[in-house]
Scaffold this motif. Structure first.
Motif, PDB file in Angstrom:
ATOM      1  N   ASP A  24     -33.268 -11.706  -4.299  1.00 22.93           N
ATOM      2  CA  ASP A  24     -31.686 -11.776  -4.816  1.00 22.93           C
ATOM      3  C   ASP A  24     -31.640 -12.727  -6.186  1.00 22.93           C
ATOM      4  O   ASP A  24     -30.819 -12.296  -6.984  1.00 22.93           O
ATOM      5  CB  ASP A  24     -30.770 -12.398  -3.769  1.00 22.93           C
ATOM      6  CG  ASP A  24     -30.955 -11.784  -2.268  1.00 22.93           C
ATOM      7  OD1 ASP A  24     -30.695 -10.572  -2.423  1.00 22.93           O
ATOM      8  OD2 ASP A  24     -31.119 -12.690  -1.345  1.00 22.93           O
ATOM      9  N   ARG A  44     -33.894 -13.009  -8.039  1.00 22.79           N
ATOM     10  CA  ARG A  44     -34.670 -12.432  -9.415  1.00 22.79           C
ATOM     11  C   ARG A  44     -33.575 -11.303  -9.828  1.00 22.79           C
ATOM     12  O   ARG A  44     -33.512 -11.013 -11.080  1.00 22.79           O
ATOM     13  CB  ARG A  44     -35.942 -11.667  -8.931  1.00 22.79           C
ATOM     14  CG  ARG A  44     -36.771 -12.567  -8.655  1.00 22.79           C
ATOM     15  CD  ARG A  44     -38.184 -12.179  -7.766  1.00 22.79           C
ATOM     16  NE  ARG A  44     -39.425 -12.938  -7.570  1.00 22.79           N
ATOM     17  CZ  ARG A  44     -40.045 -13.164  -6.643  1.00 22.79           C
ATOM     18  NH1 ARG A  44     -39.996 -12.008  -5.703  1.00 22.79           N
ATOM     19  NH2 ARG A  44     -41.238 -13.916  -6.587  1.00 22.79           N
ATOM     20  N   ARG A  45     -32.746 -10.529  -8.890  1.00 18.72           N
ATOM     21  CA  ARG A  45     -31.946  -9.758  -9.307  1.00 18.72           C
ATOM     22  C   ARG A  45     -30.817 -10.205 -10.114  1.00 18.72           C
ATOM     23  O   ARG A  45     -30.508  -9.763 -11.256  1.00 18.72           O
ATOM     24  CB  ARG A  45     -31.507  -8.767  -8.057  1.00 18.72           C
ATOM     25  CG  ARG A  45     -30.607  -7.622  -8.573  1.00 18.72           C
ATOM     26  CD  ARG A  45     -30.263  -7.076  -7.202  1.00 18.72           C
ATOM     27  NE  ARG A  45     -31.389  -6.381  -6.634  1.00 18.72           N
ATOM     28  CZ  ARG A  45     -31.923  -6.765  -5.390  1.00 18.72           C
ATOM     29  NH1 ARG A  45     -31.472  -7.867  -4.833  1.00 18.72           N
ATOM     30  NH2 ARG A  45     -33.104  -6.226  -4.862  1.00 18.72           N
ATOM     31  N   GLN A  96     -30.081  -9.568 -14.229  1.00 18.59           N
ATOM     32  CA  GLN A  96     -28.766  -9.112 -14.712  1.00 18.59           C
ATOM     33  C   GLN A  96     -27.930 -10.006 -15.460  1.00 18.59           C
ATOM     34  O   GLN A  96     -26.678  -9.721 -15.701  1.00 18.59           O
ATOM     35  CB  GLN A  96     -28.181  -8.491 -13.357  1.00 18.59           C
ATOM     36  CG  GLN A  96     -28.888  -7.198 -12.963  1.00 18.59           C
ATOM     37  CD  GLN A  96     -28.401  -6.900 -11.453  1.00 18.59           C
ATOM     38  OE1 GLN A  96     -27.307  -7.561 -10.891  1.00 18.59           O
ATOM     39  NE2 GLN A  96     -28.966  -5.704 -10.883  1.00 18.59           N
ATOM     40  N   PHE A 119     -35.789  -5.816 -13.001  1.00 16.62           N
ATOM     41  CA  PHE A 119     -34.491  -6.126 -12.720  1.00 16.62           C
ATOM     42  C   PHE A 119     -33.353  -5.600 -13.803  1.00 16.62           C
ATOM     43  O   PHE A 119     -32.078  -5.715 -13.665  1.00 16.62           O
ATOM     44  CB  PHE A 119     -34.058  -7.179 -11.976  1.00 16.62           C
ATOM     45  CG  PHE A 119     -34.732  -7.169 -10.361  1.00 16.62           C
ATOM     46  CD1 PHE A 119     -34.333  -6.081  -9.632  1.00 16.62           C
ATOM     47  CD2 PHE A 119     -35.563  -8.166 -10.042  1.00 16.62           C
ATOM     48  CE1 PHE A 119     -34.809  -5.942  -8.374  1.00 16.62           C
ATOM     49  CE2 PHE A 119     -35.894  -8.113  -8.585  1.00 16.62           C
ATOM     50  CZ  PHE A 119     -35.692  -7.031  -7.958  1.00 16.62           C
TER      51      PHE A 119
END
Length: 424
Positions: free
Chosen positions: A244, A246-247, A251, A270
């Motif tokens: 999570d 990393r995402r 973003q 990502f």
């Protein structure tokens, strides 16, 4: 009827023969093959090995958080893979599995020392045996997202805890719907690494080298209280695991998180921008309590263990040929670099492909003295990890005070270590 039975029998034998012919020479279980960003790199390794030796490899994907459990289940059912990719901190808990190969007996201790970087090779050693070799190595340190920092008007990376918290507040207030610091607050193994890092920052320890639990200290209470305060002020968030984080960072919805050098590969994926996103990825030192303190990081590596295909195992065994191939420059200048990590071998580290990589150089510069994971190295590391994570979560969620959580963590860990044979 007889003819039909004969045709059916012939077809069955033919299909069996075809299945046998397709059977791979070895199997490789690993978490990289289960990751979208790393799977193509694993497939390159397998294709290269098959092209060089003519032998085939069956890749078996397993999510990082499930791999240890899957290996133990396969051990019970006597279906262990030929080769397994593991985290360095899992080796003690896996070291007693039947058939685990001591690479010293196959390749020779002196020869392995010529091939691999000493600190990387040392992560695979237990009781004088070389039970694992490094596929790639590095440390777990902090990564910043420049795009998120810029949105908050932050120009310089924080170096102290005080500066770090001030930056988190600025991000919370100026970057809508962001998680300023994507700290691990779920997945026990992720929580362990993040909490250990802050323990070290505040001068605390959990278990000393002799196996004595020492987490019940003022320094530990300060470390956990600091993290609880971050949660109360909405600078971190519940239900965040490493994937999570990393995402979110990829973003640009988070500005900081802890990860291994592989971070670059995940963030490229990502972000959807690939290498164009590299300008936003900033390896940095973990903030210190006061200027002049030595920044901390934690040892990290992907190790490779093997289970004997023959007794005794020899260099001619398919999985030992595969192990030898994994230490070749063809792999070590490909897989670690594609995954944004340091190779495990000396020759690959000296290769211009690695030596000229600005990101890897920055990582090495900011993480100079990684410390050993002092919880995961014990044979009961899984139980210790669960205890620590449960108590940290209880404090973060307000179910216990930091003092109560540390006290309970100490009591439970001491019981676990006593049961494992380490007097307290």
């Amino acid at each position: 009827m007889k003819m039909r039975k004969l045709v059916t029998a012939t077809l069955a034998v033919s299909m069996f023969a075809m299945g046998a012919a397709r059977a791979a020479d070895l199997s490789w279980m690993g978490y990289s093959y289960a990751e979208e960003s790393a799977k193509p790199s694993v497939e390159k390794i397998i294709a290269g090995f098959t092209a060089k030796t003519g032998k085939t490899v069956e890749p078996i994907p397993s999510a990082f958080g499930d791999l240890q459990k899957n290996v133990f289940l396969r051990a019970r059912s006597k279906t262990l893979p030929s080769v397994v990719q593991i985290s360095e901190r899992w080796l003690p808990s896996l070291s007693k599995l039947p058939g685990l190969v001591d690479y010293n007996t196959v390749f020779g201790k002196e020869n392995l020392e010529k091939i691999y970087a000493p600190e990387a090779l040392a992560m695979g050693q237990i009781d004088g045996k070389q039970l694992a070799v490094p596929l790639m190595s590095g440390s777990i340190g902090m990564v910043a997202n420049q795009a998120a920092l810029t949105k908050a008007g932050i120009t310089d990376l924080p170096t102290t805890v005080e500066e770090f918290k001030a930056d988190l507040v600025a991000i919370r207030d100026k970057v809508p719907n962001s998680v300023p610091y994507a700290m691990a607050t779920k997945n026990n193994s992720d929580i362990l690494v993040d909490f250990l890092t802050w323990e070290y920052v505040f001068g605390a320890h959990v278990i000393d080298p002799e196996g004595k639990v020492v987490v019940d200290s003022d320094a530990s209470r300060k470390a956990l209280a600091f993290l609880v305060d971050l949660m109360k002020e909405r600078l971190v968030a519940p239900e965040i695991g490493r994937p999570d984080a990393r995402r979110l960072v990829g973003q640009s919805a988070a500005a900081f998180y802890l990860d291994a050098p592989q971070s670059r590969t995940f963030l490229r994926s990502f972000s959807g921008q690939g290498p164009a996103f590299d300008a936003n990825i900033k390896p940095m030192q973990v903030p210190v309590v006061k200027a002049g303190d030595t920044p901390v990081s934690i040892q990290w590596a992907h190790l490779i263990i093997s289970f004997a295909q023959n007794s005794p195992p020899t260099k001619e065994d398919a999985n030992m040929q595969f192990i030898a191939y994994l230490g070749d420059d063809a792999v070590e200048t490909q897989f670690p670099v594609e995954q944004s990590a340091l190779p495990g071998t000396k020759s690959a580290r000296a290769n211009p492909v690695v030596a000229s990589d600005a990101y890897l150089s920055a990582w090495a510069k900011n993480n100079t003295h990684p410390r050993r994971n002092e919880v995961g190295i014990w044979s009961n590391g899984g139980e210790l990890t669960d205890i620590l994570a449960q108590e940290v979560q209880a404090a973060l969620l307000g179910q216990k005070s930091a003092d109560e959580a540390i006290s309970s963590m100490s009591t439970r860990m001491k019981a676990s270590m006593t049961k494992a044979g380490h007097a307290q």
